[in-house]
Write an enzyme that holds these catalytic residues in place. Structure first.
Site, PDB file in Angstrom:
ATOM      1  N   LYS A 138      -0.207 -11.508  -7.840  1.00 43.54           N
ATOM      2  CA  LYS A 138      -1.475 -12.110  -7.452  1.00 43.54           C
ATOM      3  C   LYS A 138      -1.382 -12.718  -6.056  1.00 43.54           C
ATOM      4  CE  LYS A 138      -2.411 -11.719 -11.985  1.00 43.54           C
ATOM      5  NZ  LYS A 138      -1.526 -10.995 -12.916  1.00 43.54           N
ATOM      6  N   LYS A 146      -7.179 -16.817 -13.674  1.00 43.46           N
ATOM      7  CA  LYS A 146      -6.133 -16.024 -14.309  1.00 43.46           C
ATOM      8  C   LYS A 146      -4.753 -16.572 -13.973  1.00 43.46           C
ATOM      9  CE  LYS A 146      -6.650 -12.470 -10.669  1.00 43.46           C
ATOM     10  NZ  LYS A 146      -6.931 -11.037 -10.435  1.00 43.46           N
ATOM     11  N   ARG A 168      -7.140   1.425  -9.640  1.00 40.92           N
ATOM     12  CA  ARG A 168      -5.695   1.394  -9.394  1.00 40.92           C
ATOM     13  C   ARG A 168      -5.356   2.469  -8.367  1.00 40.92           C
ATOM     14  NH1 ARG A 168      -1.229  -0.108 -12.099  1.00 40.92           N
ATOM     15  NH2 ARG A 168      -2.318  -2.124 -12.061  1.00 40.92           N
ATOM     16  N   ARG A 198     -10.688   1.857 -13.826  1.00 41.47           N
ATOM     17  CA  ARG A 198     -10.648   1.388 -15.213  1.00 41.47           C
ATOM     18  C   ARG A 198     -11.939   0.613 -15.476  1.00 41.47           C
ATOM     19  NH1 ARG A 198      -5.130  -1.373 -13.897  1.00 41.47           N
ATOM     20  NH2 ARG A 198      -6.394  -1.662 -12.030  1.00 41.47           N
ATOM     21  N   ARG A 215     -13.402  -7.219 -18.554  1.00 46.19           N
ATOM     22  CA  ARG A 215     -12.135  -6.729 -17.994  1.00 46.19           C
ATOM     23  C   ARG A 215     -12.067  -5.207 -18.065  1.00 46.19           C
ATOM     24  NH1 ARG A 215      -8.173  -9.848 -21.867  1.00 46.19           N
ATOM     25  NH2 ARG A 215      -9.731  -8.961 -23.295  1.00 46.19           N
ATOM     26  N   ASP A 263      -4.765  -3.016  -6.880  1.00 45.90           N
ATOM     27  CA  ASP A 263      -5.977  -3.130  -7.679  1.00 45.90           C
ATOM     28  C   ASP A 263      -7.137  -3.511  -6.770  1.00 45.90           C
ATOM     29  OD1 ASP A 263      -4.544  -2.518  -9.914  1.00 45.90           O
ATOM     30  OD2 ASP A 263      -4.526  -4.543 -10.747  1.00 45.90           O
ATOM     31  N   GLU A 308      -5.161  -7.487  -6.575  1.00 43.29           N
ATOM     32  CA  GLU A 308      -3.757  -7.670  -6.935  1.00 43.29           C
ATOM     33  C   GLU A 308      -2.923  -6.569  -6.290  1.00 43.29           C
ATOM     34  OE1 GLU A 308      -2.867  -8.062 -11.089  1.00 43.29           O
ATOM     35  OE2 GLU A 308      -4.569  -9.392 -11.478  1.00 43.29           O
ATOM     36  N   ASN A 315       0.503  -4.738  -7.512  1.00 42.80           N
ATOM     37  CA  ASN A 315       1.439  -4.629  -8.629  1.00 42.80           C
ATOM     38  C   ASN A 315       2.754  -4.010  -8.165  1.00 42.80           C
ATOM     39  OD1 ASN A 315      -0.315  -5.152 -11.305  1.00 42.80           O
ATOM     40  ND2 ASN A 315      -1.573  -4.170  -9.741  1.00 42.80           N
TER      41      ASN A 315
END
Length: 317
Positions: free
Chosen positions: A126, A161, A211, A226, A234, A274, A282, A284
């Site tokens: 994050k 979050k 993604r 997604r 979400r 993301d 984000e 990852n």
């Protein structure tokens, strides 16, 4: 012995055959002649002679009924592995950090570790995004509940979050006036003892949490969007979202181009970005996913690209 690759992962018998990215990586490595070895996090250790692990020879198969076969275990020095691939899923906790220390010791002795252990520690998924403010939505990283409340007052509709989770767990969407605000902040910050992230809620989530994969500094031209179900904001697949493969937009590509050079500099060979709407949310680095979904739709051969990038780094040595 040929070129060896050791993987550190969650129990292989429990993975989802149809969508597990680690399996895609291992199938690509085996196809290119790598000799595979399997470890779980608990198998890593250090003694007076250096970093070691209890490892087992591994064969993988593109077969939903039998996707792996393990040989007999033995203890070995980690530097016997030409490549070590860290694929342990979050949470990013103390045990994960201890594992990076062990892998870093192997790196000093000559193993190539994917991703680089120091960067796994330094690049929180994050907080790392805040290094690219030109790409991110309005955000706040804090554990001060009054400051977090002020962020909601300013933006009216926000997401809170934790900094160490995955799969959409413990993420809360809150609108101004929500009577549950205090208990939500107490829960996510654990009574003000843990730092969290707040981000302005982006209604574009209805078009998908995209993604984008970056392999060896190269941007894969397709992403997995997604898309949330009607009953949940979400988009995470683990939270019930559905995946749709689509080409990168101009903005998606621009965001990835902003980030990719830094990833390469930091030894982050395989990374998932993301993006919601026009904003990076984000980065990852621990255990990015979505290889198989994108490959199945567009034959992008992401696993092969990753192994090619690994071979290029081995050749540079």
């Amino acid at each position: 012995m040929g070129t060896s690759l050791g993987v550190i992962m969650d129990p292989i018998q429990s993975i989802s055959f149809y969508k597990d990215s680690t399996l895609a990586i291992l199938l690509a490595a085996q196809a290119q002649g790598f000799e595979l070895f399997y470890m779980e996090q608990s198998d890593l250790y250090i003694d007076n002679t250096g970093p070691k692990a209890q490892l087992r020879p591994l064969k993988v198969f593109n077969d939903a009924n039998k996707w792996f076969e393990l040989g007999d275990s033995r203890d070995a020095a980690l530097e016997e592995m030409d490549v070590l691939v860290m694929r342990k899923d979050p949470p990013f906790d103390s045990e994960f950090i201890y594992s990076t220390y062990i892998l870093e010791a192997a790196e000093r002795r000559g193993s190539l570790v994917v991703n680089k252990p120091q960067s796994l520690r330094d690049c929180n998924e994050k907080v790392f995004a805040t290094e690219f403010p030109q790409c991110t939505p309005p955000l706040l990283v804090s554990r001060d509940q009054e400051r977090l409340k002020g962020f909601l007052t300013e933006h009216q509709d926000v997401v809170y979050k934790p900094l160490d989770g995955m799969g959409g767990t413990s993420i809360f969407r809150v609108k101004e006036g929500d009577q549950n605000l205090n208990v939500i902040l107490e829960t996510v910050t654990k009574q003000g003892t843990e730092t969290i992230m707040a981000q302005k809620f982006m209604p574009q989530i209805t078009q998908g949490d995209k993604r984008i994969l970056v392999v060896g500094g190269e941007i894969i031209p397709f992403c997995l969007a997604r898309i949330p179900t009607g009953s949940d904001f979400r988009g995470n697949l683990a939270a019930g979202g559905r995946g749709v493969v689509q080409p990168l937009s101009e903005r998606d590509l621009w965001i990835a181009q902003q980030v990719a050079p830094t990833l390469k500099e930091r030894g982050l060979i395989f990374v998932g970005l993301d993006v919601i709407g026009d904003y990076l949310t984000e980065i990852n680095v621990t255990s990015p996913t979505c290889i198989r979904e994108i490959d199945n739709a567009e034959n992008t051969q992401i696993g092969k690209r990753l192994i090619d990038a690994v071979r290029a780094r081995l050749d540079q040595r």
